[in-house]
Design an enzyme around this catalytic site. Structure first.
Site, mmCIF file in Angstrom:
data_model
loop_
_atom_site.group_PDB
_atom_site.id
_atom_site.type_symbol
_atom_site.label_atom_id
_atom_site.label_comp_id
_atom_site.label_asym_id
_atom_site.label_seq_id
_atom_site.Cartn_x
_atom_site.Cartn_y
_atom_site.Cartn_z
ATOM 1 N N SER A 1 41.060 27.953 34.189
ATOM 2 C CA SER A 1 40.703 28.688 35.403
ATOM 3 C C SER A 1 40.301 27.691 36.505
ATOM 4 C CB SER A 1 39.601 29.699 35.081
ATOM 5 O OG SER A 1 39.510 30.691 36.067
ATOM 6 N N MET A 2 39.073 27.743 37.022
ATOM 7 C CA MET A 2 38.657 26.763 38.020
ATOM 8 C C MET A 2 38.884 25.342 37.508
ATOM 9 S SD MET A 2 34.808 26.123 39.602
ATOM 10 C CE MET A 2 34.190 25.129 38.239
#
Length: 246
Positions: free
Chosen positions: A88-89
């Site tokens: 994700s991030m």
């Protein structure tokens, strides 16, 4: 305070795998990987400031600055081939760290980007500016172990500031196409039921590297890798061409 947590030092390992957590995540997310992965790989999980044992350290809400600090901290550990894995991030940060390492002559051998849209195809709702209850609701919707922590009022008080910081970081991120173009092989891995990234979006990671590209789709949602950890690690081992753990 060190940037990395290594659950099992392996001086004999031929390779290091640096793992970058998701928004609101910490190094503990990857703690179990050391036991599951090949003995030929030493796992180092990034501990972002402002959480867990770095709770007193100033949080960083700029992705480019955070990537520079992580890349700089990696320098003494690049005496062996290194690969990056980000969820994700963490996938976007892994990409930016890889660009910096390549620019400095220490390119990683591979970058694994999990559960994320490519850096030049961001967008989506802004979560960082929502109130506490709405922010918690977003985290619960995403799933993952952090969501449960947010139900406890005391933990919530500790966790929400860095969760909000991380959403501010990723929502404020802008891809700088003029920088170093990645020449490293990239593998994108997603869950087939992830509401935040489609197979078509994940395929666009191929556009940001001149290295070879592969896309893998596994059953599950945004945190598919909680249930499919062994499959993910098997993919990493096959790609890096290291023997599986006994």
């Amino acid at each position: 305070m060190s940037w990395f947590r290594c659950a099992e030092n392996r001086p004999w390992a031929s390779m290091r795998l640096f793992c970058l957590p998701h928004a609101g995540g910490s190094a503990v997310f990857y703690r179990s990987w050391a036991k599951e992965i090949s003995p030929a790989v030493e796992v180092h999980a990034v501990q972002y400031p402002g959480r867990a044992d770095r709770i007193a350290d100033t949080m960083i809400d700029d992705a480019h600055r955070l990537a520079r600090l992580v890349a700089g901290a990696m320098a003494p550990l690049l005496d062996r081939p290194a690969a990056l894995f980000g969820h994700s991030m963490g996938a976007v940060l892994a990409y930016e760290v890889a660009r910096l390492l390549q620019e400095r002559g220490s390119a990683p051998v591979h970058v694994f980007v999990s559960g994320a849209r490519p850096p030049h195809d961001r967008g989506g709702d802004r979560v960082a500016d929502k109130d506490d209850d709405e922010l918690v609701a977003e985290m619960v919707k995403l799933g993952g172990s952090d969501a449960e922590a947010l139900r406890d009022p005391e933990l919530r008080e500790l966790v929400l500031p860095y969760v909000r910081n991380d959403f501010r970081l990723i929502e404020g991120y802008a891809h700088r196409a003029a920088g170093t173009r990645l020449a490293v092989p990239v593998t994108a891995i997603i869950g087939d039921d992830d509401p935040h990234v489609t197979e078509e979006q994940a395929a666009r990671w191929a556009e940001v590297t001149d290295g070879r590209f592969a896309l893998r789709v596994l059953p599950g949602g945004h945190f598919y890798l909680n249930d499919r950890q062994r499959d993910v690690i098997a993919e990493v081992q096959r790609t890096l061409e290291v023997p599986a753990a006994p």
